[in-house]
Design a protein around this motif. Sequence first.
Motif, PDB file in Angstrom:
ATOM      1  N   GLU A  43       4.898   9.557  -6.032  1.00  0.00           N
ATOM      2  CA  GLU A  43       3.879   9.935  -6.995  1.00  0.00           C
ATOM      3  C   GLU A  43       2.608   9.140  -6.720  1.00  0.00           C
ATOM      4  OE1 GLU A  43       6.984  11.011 -10.636  1.00  0.00           O
ATOM      5  OE2 GLU A  43       5.603   9.314 -10.815  1.00  0.00           O
ATOM      6  N   THR A  44       1.502   9.572  -7.329  1.00  0.00           N
ATOM      7  CA  THR A  44       0.208   8.975  -7.009  1.00  0.00           C
ATOM      8  C   THR A  44       0.175   7.470  -7.251  1.00  0.00           C
ATOM      9  OG1 THR A  44      -0.872  11.053  -7.605  1.00  0.00           O
ATOM     10  CG2 THR A  44      -2.269   9.110  -7.464  1.00  0.00           C
ATOM     11  N   ARG A  46       2.581   5.430  -7.135  1.00  0.00           N
ATOM     12  CA  ARG A  46       3.400   4.771  -6.112  1.00  0.00           C
ATOM     13  C   ARG A  46       2.659   4.739  -4.766  1.00  0.00           C
ATOM     14  NH1 ARG A  46       5.256   4.219 -10.522  1.00  0.00           N
ATOM     15  NH2 ARG A  46       7.449   4.237 -11.106  1.00  0.00           N
ATOM     16  N   ILE A  82       0.331  16.722  -2.502  1.00  0.00           N
ATOM     17  CA  ILE A  82      -0.126  15.715  -3.446  1.00  0.00           C
ATOM     18  C   ILE A  82      -1.280  16.255  -4.266  1.00  0.00           C
ATOM     19  CG2 ILE A  82      -1.228  13.439  -3.599  1.00  0.00           C
ATOM     20  CD1 ILE A  82       0.440  12.775  -1.041  1.00  0.00           C
ATOM     21  N   ALA A  85      -1.084  18.075  -7.788  1.00  0.00           N
ATOM     22  CA  ALA A  85      -1.033  17.329  -9.038  1.00  0.00           C
ATOM     23  C   ALA A  85      -2.390  16.686  -9.286  1.00  0.00           C
ATOM     24  CB  ALA A  85       0.058  16.263  -8.954  1.00  0.00           C
ATOM     25  N   SER A  87      -4.209  14.092  -8.631  1.00  0.00           N
ATOM     26  CA  SER A  87      -3.996  13.036  -7.654  1.00  0.00           C
ATOM     27  C   SER A  87      -5.119  12.026  -7.580  1.00  0.00           C
ATOM     28  CB  SER A  87      -3.822  13.664  -6.271  1.00  0.00           C
ATOM     29  OG  SER A  87      -5.001  14.346  -5.908  1.00  0.00           O
TER      30      SER A  87
END
Length: 205
Positions: A43-44, A46, A82, A85, A87
Amino acid sequence: MKLSEKIQQLRKENGLSQEELAEICKVSRQSISKWEADIALPETDRLLLLANTFQISLDVLLKDELVVNGVKKTGTCGLNAINDAESGIYEGIIIKESLDRDEILDAVSMNKVEIWNAGGAPKYWTAIYFTSSRPDFPELLSGALSGGTDGGEAWFADFKSGNMKYIVFNGLVLRYEIGNLPDKERVCRECEKRGVAKEQMNWPE
């Protein structure tokens, strides 16, 4: 090189086990294993932790600009997935001739450059395909754009981040959620006030 391969390589180069990297990223060891096996994407938040841990920029992590054994390898690392979302990664096209201040190019990663025969004023446009992870990028670009073309039309740039579309003029940042027709119509009306022709509003989403 895929993002999965890069995470594994950078982890090993930094002397970290999967368990240690998992602790840094506040995820399970299984999550790290899935990232490295190309089963799942981080996820962003991370991704930001990974970039900070490996001491590289987010752009480099996503675009795979990494020197490996003296060779710079380039590519993309799941960037489209990515961007599906929210992002925080902006991507689109800047026309270089639209800029009053070229310093804005220091805030982007240039993926491709094309010369377009626009047939107007100026006749040739330099199209820069870019990505940027700067949170304030729309405002920075707004301050860098010229007020108008040689023909008197207003320069603007269109780009997106996640499901948000941005239309940026000198001194003005407009945005709407992709798929929200009333919101898009509001932005288009504002563009018309600035002399943008309707056919120019068929920007990609």
